[in-house]
Design a protein around this motif. Structure first.
Motif, PDB file in Angstrom:
ATOM      1  N   GLU A  22       8.468   3.268  -6.255  1.00  0.00           N
ATOM      2  CA  GLU A  22       7.693   2.340  -5.118  1.00  0.00           C
ATOM      3  C   GLU A  22       6.260   1.745  -5.577  1.00  0.00           C
ATOM      4  O   GLU A  22       5.887   0.500  -5.262  1.00  0.00           O
ATOM      5  CB  GLU A  22       7.436   3.557  -4.305  1.00  0.00           C
ATOM      6  CG  GLU A  22       9.006   3.964  -3.667  1.00  0.00           C
ATOM      7  CD  GLU A  22       8.432   4.515  -2.020  1.00  0.00           C
ATOM      8  OE1 GLU A  22       8.837   3.504  -1.193  1.00  0.00           O
ATOM      9  OE2 GLU A  22       8.516   5.840  -2.273  1.00  0.00           O
ATOM     10  N   LEU A  26       5.481  -2.337  -5.442  1.00  0.00           N
ATOM     11  CA  LEU A  26       4.475  -2.760  -4.844  1.00  0.00           C
ATOM     12  C   LEU A  26       2.903  -4.051  -5.951  1.00  0.00           C
ATOM     13  O   LEU A  26       2.470  -4.638  -5.071  1.00  0.00           O
ATOM     14  CB  LEU A  26       3.625  -2.175  -3.539  1.00  0.00           C
ATOM     15  CG  LEU A  26       4.322  -1.392  -2.833  1.00  0.00           C
ATOM     16  CD1 LEU A  26       3.392  -0.367  -2.691  1.00  0.00           C
ATOM     17  CD2 LEU A  26       4.247  -2.212  -1.899  1.00  0.00           C
ATOM     18  N   ARG A  49      -1.937  -0.591   1.395  1.00  0.00           N
ATOM     19  CA  ARG A  49      -0.456  -1.219   1.194  1.00  0.00           C
ATOM     20  C   ARG A  49       0.136   0.311   0.614  1.00  0.00           C
ATOM     21  O   ARG A  49       1.224   0.041   1.039  1.00  0.00           O
ATOM     22  CB  ARG A  49      -0.464  -2.408   0.555  1.00  0.00           C
ATOM     23  CG  ARG A  49      -0.927  -3.492   0.377  1.00  0.00           C
ATOM     24  CD  ARG A  49      -0.674  -4.772  -0.389  1.00  0.00           C
ATOM     25  NE  ARG A  49       0.977  -5.026  -0.367  1.00  0.00           N
ATOM     26  CZ  ARG A  49       1.277  -4.802  -1.706  1.00  0.00           C
ATOM     27  NH1 ARG A  49       0.938  -4.666  -2.666  1.00  0.00           N
ATOM     28  NH2 ARG A  49       2.449  -5.708  -1.653  1.00  0.00           N
ATOM     29  N   CYS A  50      -0.529   1.325  -0.152  1.00  0.00           N
ATOM     30  CA  CYS A  50       0.524   2.054  -0.633  1.00  0.00           C
ATOM     31  C   CYS A  50       0.822   3.317   0.478  1.00  0.00           C
ATOM     32  O   CYS A  50       0.952   3.570   1.148  1.00  0.00           O
ATOM     33  CB  CYS A  50      -0.503   3.065  -1.806  1.00  0.00           C
ATOM     34  SG  CYS A  50       0.143   1.713  -3.123  1.00  0.00           S
ATOM     35  N   LEU A  52       1.082   2.141   3.770  1.00  0.00           N
ATOM     36  CA  LEU A  52       1.804   1.766   5.020  1.00  0.00           C
ATOM     37  C   LEU A  52       3.150   2.103   3.985  1.00  0.00           C
ATOM     38  O   LEU A  52       4.133   2.422   5.124  1.00  0.00           O
ATOM     39  CB  LEU A  52       1.358   0.438   4.853  1.00  0.00           C
ATOM     40  CG  LEU A  52       0.361   0.226   6.232  1.00  0.00           C
ATOM     41  CD1 LEU A  52      -0.245  -0.755   5.617  1.00  0.00           C
ATOM     42  CD2 LEU A  52       0.907   0.676   7.226  1.00  0.00           C
ATOM     43  N   TRP A  53       3.289   1.564   2.988  1.00  0.00           N
ATOM     44  CA  TRP A  53       4.831   1.048   2.200  1.00  0.00           C
ATOM     45  C   TRP A  53       5.748   2.027   1.857  1.00  0.00           C
ATOM     46  O   TRP A  53       6.834   2.498   1.558  1.00  0.00           O
ATOM     47  CB  TRP A  53       4.579   0.330   1.166  1.00  0.00           C
ATOM     48  CG  TRP A  53       4.339  -1.292   1.842  1.00  0.00           C
ATOM     49  CD1 TRP A  53       3.589  -2.091   2.206  1.00  0.00           C
ATOM     50  CD2 TRP A  53       5.996  -1.454   2.773  1.00  0.00           C
ATOM     51  NE1 TRP A  53       3.891  -2.927   3.281  1.00  0.00           N
ATOM     52  CE2 TRP A  53       5.374  -3.210   3.515  1.00  0.00           C
ATOM     53  CE3 TRP A  53       7.492  -1.353   2.985  1.00  0.00           C
ATOM     54  CZ2 TRP A  53       5.957  -3.932   4.421  1.00  0.00           C
ATOM     55  CZ3 TRP A  53       8.035  -2.217   3.498  1.00  0.00           C
ATOM     56  CH2 TRP A  53       6.968  -3.064   4.333  1.00  0.00           C
ATOM     57  N   ARG A  55       7.360   5.647   1.029  1.00  0.00           N
ATOM     58  CA  ARG A  55       8.349   6.160   1.528  1.00  0.00           C
ATOM     59  C   ARG A  55       8.331   7.771   1.172  1.00  0.00           C
ATOM     60  O   ARG A  55       8.627   8.638   1.512  1.00  0.00           O
ATOM     61  CB  ARG A  55       9.435   5.868   1.904  1.00  0.00           C
ATOM     62  CG  ARG A  55       9.511   4.602   1.970  1.00  0.00           C
ATOM     63  CD  ARG A  55      10.998   3.324   2.286  1.00  0.00           C
ATOM     64  NE  ARG A  55      10.895   2.278   2.830  1.00  0.00           N
ATOM     65  CZ  ARG A  55      10.865   1.892   3.528  1.00  0.00           C
ATOM     66  NH1 ARG A  55      11.101   2.916   4.936  1.00  0.00           N
ATOM     67  NH2 ARG A  55      10.853   0.725   4.743  1.00  0.00           N
ATOM     68  N   ASN A 216      13.422  -2.786   6.346  1.00  0.00           N
ATOM     69  CA  ASN A 216      12.691  -3.232   5.516  1.00  0.00           C
ATOM     70  C   ASN A 216      10.698  -3.010   6.625  1.00  0.00           C
ATOM     71  O   ASN A 216       9.891  -3.446   6.516  1.00  0.00           O
ATOM     72  CB  ASN A 216      12.696  -4.265   4.568  1.00  0.00           C
ATOM     73  CG  ASN A 216      11.185  -4.405   4.031  1.00  0.00           C
ATOM     74  OD1 ASN A 216      11.122  -3.271   3.213  1.00  0.00           O
ATOM     75  ND2 ASN A 216      10.498  -5.870   3.641  1.00  0.00           N
ATOM     76  N   ALA A 218       7.821  -0.888   7.384  1.00  0.00           N
ATOM     77  CA  ALA A 218       7.217  -0.089   6.915  1.00  0.00           C
ATOM     78  C   ALA A 218       6.618   1.398   7.583  1.00  0.00           C
ATOM     79  O   ALA A 218       7.098   1.202   7.913  1.00  0.00           O
ATOM     80  CB  ALA A 218       5.495  -0.459   6.853  1.00  0.00           C
ATOM     81  N   GLU A 244       1.239  -7.814   6.617  1.00  0.00           N
ATOM     82  CA  GLU A 244       1.930  -8.229   5.439  1.00  0.00           C
ATOM     83  C   GLU A 244       3.541  -7.877   6.118  1.00  0.00           C
ATOM     84  O   GLU A 244       4.371  -7.734   5.913  1.00  0.00           O
ATOM     85  CB  GLU A 244       1.607  -7.727   4.281  1.00  0.00           C
ATOM     86  CG  GLU A 244       2.923  -7.722   2.969  1.00  0.00           C
ATOM     87  CD  GLU A 244       2.104  -6.615   1.531  1.00  0.00           C
ATOM     88  OE1 GLU A 244       2.472  -7.683   0.448  1.00  0.00           O
ATOM     89  OE2 GLU A 244       1.565  -5.607   2.080  1.00  0.00           O
ATOM     90  N   ALA A 245       2.968  -6.315   7.109  1.00  0.00           N
ATOM     91  CA  ALA A 245       4.146  -5.204   6.546  1.00  0.00           C
ATOM     92  C   ALA A 245       5.442  -5.490   7.580  1.00  0.00           C
ATOM     93  O   ALA A 245       6.357  -5.308   7.935  1.00  0.00           O
ATOM     94  CB  ALA A 245       3.304  -3.790   7.357  1.00  0.00           C
TER      95      ALA A 245
END
Length: 376
Positions: A22, A26, A49-50, A52-53, A55, A216, A218, A244-245
Motif C-alpha cells: 500500500e 502511494l 496521504r498515508c 487517509l489512504w 487501509r 476507491n 480513502a 486528491e481523495a
C-alpha cells in the motif's frame, strides 16, 4: 527542497507485506519491512496521504531517532541530541508513552519521565524559554520503545488508531478490526466488477471495507488525525490530500456486494454502519444462514470470518455449520472462498484442502486464512 521525514506504518503481525504494498502504491518506494512495521522516507505530504489512504496499517508515526541505551544518562543525552524542534513547536503538547521488551532499562515509567524531561530541555534551549513550556498547542504524542536495548523515538501522526474509520456506530460481540477486514479483501483477487459475498457479516465490516476498496474511497476520509494541527505538515498539505481523495473516489462504480448473517439484529447494525460510511444502499444486506447460500452467479468471491467455536458448548454447533457450509460450496466450484478461523480442523470439516493458507492474528487469537481458488 521539500522536508524529508522517515515514517513508520505499524502493522499487525502477518500484514506487514500488505502495508508495504500500500505504501509503495502511494508512490513511496523506499520501504524497509520489519516485524510489525514498515519504514519509509518521504516528504511531509506523505503524513496526510498515508493517514487517509492506508487501509491495513494500524497507525503512522514520524521517526525522530534510534540508538542504543543501557543507562538512564545515555537515554537522556541521546534523546536531547535529537532535533525535536524540527517537529514540535514551542507551544506543542507532548505527552510520552512507552514500552520496554528484553532491555536493561525495563522501567517504562522511568524511561517516559526521562524522555519527557530531555525533550523539554532541548525545546527550552532551542526556543529560549527560561521557565516551563506551556504545551497549549497541537498534540505530539511521543513514544519511547525499547527492544533489546535499542531505543526508537517516534511521534504519533494518527491519533486514534487507523482502524477507527468513524463508521462503526454498532458492533457485535467479537468485531473484526477494520484494518484486518480490509487486508482479508486485499488478499483476494477480487475486482469491483465481480460479485462479493460475506455470509457471516456480523456488523458488516468486511462488506463495508470491500465497498470502500471497490469505489476507491480513502478509508480515513471521514475522520480526524492528530497531525492535522502540525506546523510540520501545514493545513495546505492536508487540504491537498483531501482533494486528491475526493478526486480519486469512483462513486459511479457499480458494486455487487452482499452481507448476510443468521442474526437479524446484526443485519440492522450492519445497515446503520454502511449508512454512516456513506455507502447508502450500495451493499445488499439479508438475514440468512450460510447453508442457505445459493447465488445466481456461477463465479464470485466469498470472504468470511465465521464463529470459531472458541467457547465451550459452541464448538459442536460451529463445526456442524462448517460441514454444512462446505457441502453448499462444493456445488459452486466457480466461487473463490476465503475463510478466517482459529479452528485447526477447518479443512477437514469443510471437506476440501485450501489452495493457500496464511497465518494471521485476529486480535490475540492465532488464526489461519484459508484460501480456496475457484475454477473459471
Amino acid at each position: 527542497m521539500k522536508q524529508q521525514v522517515t515514517l513508520i506504518a505499524t502493522a499487525a503481525m502477518g500484514l506487514e507485506s500488505i502495508v508495504a504494498q500500500e505504501v509503495r502504491a502511494l508512490g513511496y518506494q523506499d520501504t524497509t519491512v520489519e516485524n510489525g512495521r514498515v519504514l519509509f522516507t518521504a516528504d511531509a505530504a506523505a503524513i496526510p496521504r498515508c493517514n487517509l489512504w492506508l487501509r491495513t496499517a494500524d497507525r503512522i508515526k514520524v521517526l525522530v531517532g534510534q540508538f542504543e541505551a543501557k543507562t538512564f544518562d545515555s537515554l537522556f543525552e541521546q534523546t536531547k541530541a535529537l532535533p525535536w524542534e524540527r517537529y514540535i513547536p514551542e507551544d506543542g503538547e507532548f505527552p510520552v508513552i512507552g514500552k520496554s521488551v528484553k532491555s536493561t532499562l525495563y522501567s517504562v515509567s522511568d524511561c517516559q519521565a526521562i524522555v519527557k524531561k530531555s525533550v523539554a530541555e532541548r525545546l527550552k534551549q532551542k526556543y529560549g524559554v527560561a521557565s516551563w513550556l506551556e504545551e497549549s498547542g497541537g498534540f505530539y504524542r511521543i513514544e519511547v520503545a525499547l527492544h533489546k536495548d535499542q531505543v526508537t523515538l517516534s511521534i504519533d501522526a494518527s491519533g486514534t488508531g487507523l482502524h477507527k474509520r468513524g463508521y462503526r456506530i454498532g458492533q457485535g460481540e467479537a468485531p473484526l478490526k477494520e484494518t484486518l477486514a480490509a487486508a482479508l479483501v486485499k488478499l483476494t483477487n477480487w475486482r469491483a466488477d465481480q460479485p462479493f459475498v460475506d455470509p457471516f457479516c456480523g456488523s458488516g465490516t468486511i462488506p463495508i471495507e470491500a465497498a470502500l476498496i471497490g469505489q476507491n474511497i480513502a478509508p480515513g476520509f471521514n475522520r480526524e488525525f492528530a497531525s492535522e494541527s502540525w506546523e510540520l505538515v501545514g493545513s495546505d498539505l492536508w487540504e491537498r490530500a483531501h482533494e486528491e481523495a475526493e478526486d480519486l473516489a469512483d462513486y459511479d462504480q457499480p458494486l455487487d456486494i452482499t452481507g448476510s448473517d443468521i442474526d437479524h439484529r446484526m443485519i440492522e447494525v450492519a445497515k446503520d454502519n454502511a449508512m454512516e460510511a456513506g455507502l447508502g444502499d450500495l451493499v445488499a444486506w439479508k438475514q440468512m444462514q450460510a447453508k442457505d447460500f445459493h447465488p445466481q452467479q456461477a463465479t464470485g468471491y466469498l470472504v468470511g470470518n465465521p464463529p470459531y467455536g472458541e467457547r465451550i458448548g459452541d464448538k459442536a454447533e460451529v463445526e456442524k455449520m462448517y460441514r454444512e457450509f462446505g457441502k453448499v460450496m462444493q456445488q459452486l466450484p466457480g466461487w473463490s472462498v476465503y475463510i478466517l478461523t482459529s479452528n485447526e480442523r477447518f479443512e477437514t470439516l469443510y471437506g476440501k484442502k485450501a489452495t493457500k493458507k496464511r497465518k494471521l492474528f485476529n486480535g490475540y487469537i492465532k488464526t489461519d486464512y484459508y484460501q480456496f481458488f475457484g475454477g473459471k
